[in-house]
Scaffold this motif. Structure first.
Motif, PDB file in Angstrom:
ATOM      1  N   TYR A  19      -6.850  -1.136   8.284  1.00 50.07           N
ATOM      2  CA  TYR A  19      -6.744   0.293   7.966  1.00 50.07           C
ATOM      3  C   TYR A  19      -7.427   0.575   6.627  1.00 50.07           C
ATOM      4  CZ  TYR A  19      -4.641   4.914   7.359  1.00 50.07           C
ATOM      5  OH  TYR A  19      -4.443   6.276   7.190  1.00 50.07           O
ATOM      6  N   ASP A  52      -8.219   7.975   3.149  1.00 48.04           N
ATOM      7  CA  ASP A  52      -8.011   8.310   4.556  1.00 48.04           C
ATOM      8  C   ASP A  52      -7.836   9.816   4.708  1.00 48.04           C
ATOM      9  OD1 ASP A  52      -5.446   8.818   3.612  1.00 48.04           O
ATOM     10  OD2 ASP A  52      -4.454   7.370   4.905  1.00 48.04           O
ATOM     11  N   PRO A  87      -6.637   4.811  11.495  1.00 47.27           N
ATOM     12  CA  PRO A  87      -7.157   5.751  10.497  1.00 47.27           C
ATOM     13  C   PRO A  87      -7.621   7.047  11.162  1.00 47.27           C
ATOM     14  CG  PRO A  87      -8.692   3.955  10.814  1.00 47.27           C
ATOM     15  CD  PRO A  87      -7.493   3.629  11.639  1.00 47.27           C
TER      16      PRO A  87
END
Length: 93
Positions: A19, A52, A87
């Motif tokens: 991630y 993100d 993500p």
């Protein structure tokens, strides 16, 4: 963030590191910086920041999670777990 090697459960390391690796890079410096957790003299991390879209983090977090098992802040881990370690679209590296 306290950098405590081994503080992250083994089963969380790879999905969390993946991630982190998928984050959109905001800024990166040329070269490498000495790793503050290095066990030897020739270990480095990439200096920079990624996101993100909600959180931002040091690029080194991926390495610290994947190689050393350091846990990021608990709130961030809960955020990633709530996303199922997926993500958001458009952040992949």
């Amino acid at each position: 963030m306290p950098l405590v090697p081994g503080s992250l459960p083994e089963e969380s390391r790879e999905p969390l590191a993946d991630y982190l690796a998928a984050g959109r890079v905001l800024v990166v410096a040329a070269g490498h910086a000495p790793d503050p957790l290095a066990e030897g003299p020739y270990e480095y991390v990439r200096p920079g920041r990624a996101t993100d879209g909600t959180w931002t983090w040091d690029l080194a977090w991926e390495q610290w999670v994947r190689r050393r098992g350091c846990a990021p802040p608990e709130e961030f881990v809960r955020h990633v777990e709530a996303r199922g370690f997926v993500p958001p679209p458009g952040t992949n590296g």
